[in-house]
Structure formats: C-alpha cells, structure tokens
Design a protein around this motif. Structure first.
Motif, PDB file in Angstrom:
ATOM      1  N   GLU A  42       3.579  -7.542  -9.610  1.00  0.00           N
ATOM      2  CA  GLU A  42       4.564  -8.253  -8.797  1.00  0.00           C
ATOM      3  C   GLU A  42       5.468  -7.308  -8.011  1.00  0.00           C
ATOM      4  OE1 GLU A  42       4.412 -11.574  -8.497  1.00  0.00           O
ATOM      5  OE2 GLU A  42       2.669 -11.407  -9.821  1.00  0.00           O
ATOM      6  N   ALA A  43       5.388  -6.019  -8.286  1.00  0.00           N
ATOM      7  CA  ALA A  43       6.235  -5.037  -7.603  1.00  0.00           C
ATOM      8  C   ALA A  43       5.669  -4.718  -6.225  1.00  0.00           C
ATOM      9  CB  ALA A  43       6.316  -3.764  -8.440  1.00  0.00           C
ATOM     10  N   PRO A  44       6.540  -4.374  -5.268  1.00  0.00           N
ATOM     11  CA  PRO A  44       6.039  -3.964  -3.954  1.00  0.00           C
ATOM     12  C   PRO A  44       5.136  -2.727  -4.087  1.00  0.00           C
ATOM     13  CG  PRO A  44       8.404  -4.329  -3.891  1.00  0.00           C
ATOM     14  CD  PRO A  44       7.992  -4.386  -5.333  1.00  0.00           C
ATOM     15  N   LYS A  45       4.187  -2.639  -3.180  1.00  0.00           N
ATOM     16  CA  LYS A  45       3.281  -1.486  -3.169  1.00  0.00           C
ATOM     17  C   LYS A  45       3.915  -0.402  -2.310  1.00  0.00           C
ATOM     18  CE  LYS A  45       0.799  -4.412  -5.329  1.00  0.00           C
ATOM     19  NZ  LYS A  45       1.630  -5.263  -6.081  1.00  0.00           N
ATOM     20  N   LEU A  46       3.864   0.828  -2.767  1.00  0.00           N
ATOM     21  CA  LEU A  46       4.545   1.926  -2.096  1.00  0.00           C
ATOM     22  C   LEU A  46       3.647   2.550  -1.038  1.00  0.00           C
ATOM     23  CD1 LEU A  46       6.042   3.590  -5.279  1.00  0.00           C
ATOM     24  CD2 LEU A  46       7.026   1.790  -3.850  1.00  0.00           C
ATOM     25  N   LEU A  47       4.182   2.731   0.160  1.00  0.00           N
ATOM     26  CA  LEU A  47       3.467   3.437   1.216  1.00  0.00           C
ATOM     27  C   LEU A  47       3.897   4.889   1.163  1.00  0.00           C
ATOM     28  CD1 LEU A  47       1.593   3.453   3.683  1.00  0.00           C
ATOM     29  CD2 LEU A  47       3.627   2.975   5.085  1.00  0.00           C
ATOM     30  N   LYS A  48       2.924   5.768   0.957  1.00  0.00           N
ATOM     31  CA  LYS A  48       3.227   7.196   0.836  1.00  0.00           C
ATOM     32  C   LYS A  48       2.527   7.963   1.952  1.00  0.00           C
ATOM     33  CE  LYS A  48       4.814   7.216  -3.727  1.00  0.00           C
ATOM     34  NZ  LYS A  48       4.937   8.023  -4.914  1.00  0.00           N
ATOM     35  N   PHE A  49       3.053   9.161   2.243  1.00  0.00           N
ATOM     36  CA  PHE A  49       2.504  10.001   3.300  1.00  0.00           C
ATOM     37  C   PHE A  49       2.360  11.424   2.770  1.00  0.00           C
ATOM     38  CE2 PHE A  49       3.276  12.926   6.898  1.00  0.00           C
ATOM     39  CZ  PHE A  49       2.147  12.629   7.643  1.00  0.00           C
ATOM     40  N   TYR A  50       1.131  11.946   2.889  1.00  0.00           N
ATOM     41  CA  TYR A  50       0.861  13.346   2.558  1.00  0.00           C
ATOM     42  C   TYR A  50       0.810  14.120   3.866  1.00  0.00           C
ATOM     43  CZ  TYR A  50      -1.778  17.557   1.615  1.00  0.00           C
ATOM     44  OH  TYR A  50      -2.189  18.865   1.567  1.00  0.00           O
ATOM     45  N   SER A  51       1.679  15.097   4.031  1.00  0.00           N
ATOM     46  CA  SER A  51       1.770  15.884   5.258  1.00  0.00           C
ATOM     47  C   SER A  51       0.860  17.100   5.182  1.00  0.00           C
ATOM     48  CB  SER A  51       3.209  16.347   5.479  1.00  0.00           C
ATOM     49  OG  SER A  51       3.282  17.304   6.512  1.00  0.00           O
ATOM     50  N   PHE A  52      -0.002  17.261   6.199  1.00  0.00           N
ATOM     51  CA  PHE A  52      -0.843  18.458   6.260  1.00  0.00           C
ATOM     52  C   PHE A  52       0.015  19.707   6.438  1.00  0.00           C
ATOM     53  CE2 PHE A  52      -4.197  15.538   8.266  1.00  0.00           C
ATOM     54  CZ  PHE A  52      -4.788  15.287   7.034  1.00  0.00           C
ATOM     55  N   GLN A  53       1.113  19.580   7.198  1.00  0.00           N
ATOM     56  CA  GLN A  53       1.960  20.718   7.506  1.00  0.00           C
ATOM     57  C   GLN A  53       2.733  21.229   6.288  1.00  0.00           C
ATOM     58  OE1 GLN A  53       4.927  19.950  10.489  1.00  0.00           O
ATOM     59  NE2 GLN A  53       5.167  22.106  10.968  1.00  0.00           N
ATOM     60  N   THR A  54       3.310  20.317   5.511  1.00  0.00           N
ATOM     61  CA  THR A  54       4.150  20.742   4.383  1.00  0.00           C
ATOM     62  C   THR A  54       3.435  20.715   3.038  1.00  0.00           C
ATOM     63  OG1 THR A  54       4.977  18.509   3.954  1.00  0.00           O
ATOM     64  CG2 THR A  54       6.207  19.864   5.558  1.00  0.00           C
ATOM     65  N   ASP A  55       2.268  20.069   2.974  1.00  0.00           N
ATOM     66  CA  ASP A  55       1.515  19.918   1.723  1.00  0.00           C
ATOM     67  C   ASP A  55       2.336  19.138   0.687  1.00  0.00           C
ATOM     68  OD1 ASP A  55      -0.851  20.289   0.190  1.00  0.00           O
ATOM     69  OD2 ASP A  55       0.068  21.963  -0.880  1.00  0.00           O
ATOM     70  N   ARG A  56       3.142  18.185   1.163  1.00  0.00           N
ATOM     71  CA  ARG A  56       3.991  17.375   0.282  1.00  0.00           C
ATOM     72  C   ARG A  56       3.752  15.890   0.515  1.00  0.00           C
ATOM     73  NH1 ARG A  56       9.459  19.868  -1.408  1.00  0.00           N
ATOM     74  NH2 ARG A  56       8.883  22.060  -1.445  1.00  0.00           N
ATOM     75  N   VAL A  57       4.089  15.101  -0.517  1.00  0.00           N
ATOM     76  CA  VAL A  57       3.985  13.645  -0.454  1.00  0.00           C
ATOM     77  C   VAL A  57       5.385  13.056  -0.448  1.00  0.00           C
ATOM     78  CG1 VAL A  57       3.231  11.583  -1.704  1.00  0.00           C
ATOM     79  CG2 VAL A  57       1.770  13.610  -1.659  1.00  0.00           C
ATOM     80  N   ASN A  58       5.630  12.099   0.454  1.00  0.00           N
ATOM     81  CA  ASN A  58       6.902  11.380   0.511  1.00  0.00           C
ATOM     82  C   ASN A  58       6.629   9.889   0.608  1.00  0.00           C
ATOM     83  OD1 ASN A  58       8.803  13.600   0.655  1.00  0.00           O
ATOM     84  ND2 ASN A  58       7.980  13.976   2.692  1.00  0.00           N
ATOM     85  N   GLN A  59       7.505   9.092  -0.002  1.00  0.00           N
ATOM     86  CA  GLN A  59       7.424   7.647   0.180  1.00  0.00           C
ATOM     87  C   GLN A  59       8.055   7.324   1.523  1.00  0.00           C
ATOM     88  OE1 GLN A  59       8.892   5.111  -2.957  1.00  0.00           O
ATOM     89  NE2 GLN A  59       9.102   3.395  -1.549  1.00  0.00           N
ATOM     90  N   VAL A  60       7.334   6.568   2.359  1.00  0.00           N
ATOM     91  CA  VAL A  60       7.836   6.235   3.691  1.00  0.00           C
ATOM     92  C   VAL A  60       8.087   4.739   3.867  1.00  0.00           C
ATOM     93  CG1 VAL A  60       6.872   8.268   4.810  1.00  0.00           C
ATOM     94  CG2 VAL A  60       5.486   6.207   4.647  1.00  0.00           C
TER      95      VAL A  60
END
Length: 103
Positions: A42-60
C-alpha cells in the motif's frame, strides 16, 4: 541478478548499485531511472535515479501505490527528465464474442 556494466574499451564488469524489478527501469543519457517497491504493497513506489556521472543513487520522486512489481509495463522518462510515463494493469480479464452472420 542485478544490473551490470562493462566498459566499452574492455575491462572488468561490475554490478551497479540499483535494485531493479522486472521491467520497471529505463536508461537515459544521464543515468538509470527505476522504481523501488517497498515491503508494504500500500506504500507509494519510490522513483530512484542512478547517475552515470556520480555513481550514486538518489530518490527523485514517488508514484501511486497501485502499480505492482508483477505489472510488466516498464517505465519511460522524457528526454528532459521532467516526466515519467508508466502504466498500471487494472484488469487482466477479457471477453471473446462470436457474432453470427456479421455484415
């Protein structure tokens, strides 16, 4: 399991730090967008982004809870990165009809 990367010039492959599910991910020029599914359906699904430049994942962002990991719809992101497109399967039933003497 997982998503792997190999340099075009050759070299060792490595697993990317993303947790992809089925087809709920897409590659853009700047990185990879994907949906992450929490334990609570029932929880919202998280949209995440993996950046090629920084090699990091952030929730967007987040999307409505009705999308399911079993939906094989995939996702897409607009070229400017401002819009996310996804579909939700609302029914898997169908009707088959025979029309006799159709003209």
């Amino acid at each position: 399991h997982g998503l792997w990367s190999t340099p075009v010039e050759g070299g060792p492959e490595r697993q990317l730090p993303v947790s992809i599910t089925q087809m709920h991910w897409t590659v853009t020029e700047k990185g990879i967008y994907y949906l992450e599914f929490p334990e609570d359906p029932e929880a919202p699904k998280l949209l995440k982004f993996y950046s090629f430049q920084t090699d990091r994942v952030n929730q967007v962002g987040a999307v409505e809870a009705s999308i399911s990991p079993q939906d094989y719809s995939g996702i897409s992101v607009s070229p400017d990165g401002r819009w996310l497109l996804y579909s939700v399967v609302s029914s898997t039933a169908s009707d088959l009809m025979l029309v006799d003497r159709f003209r």
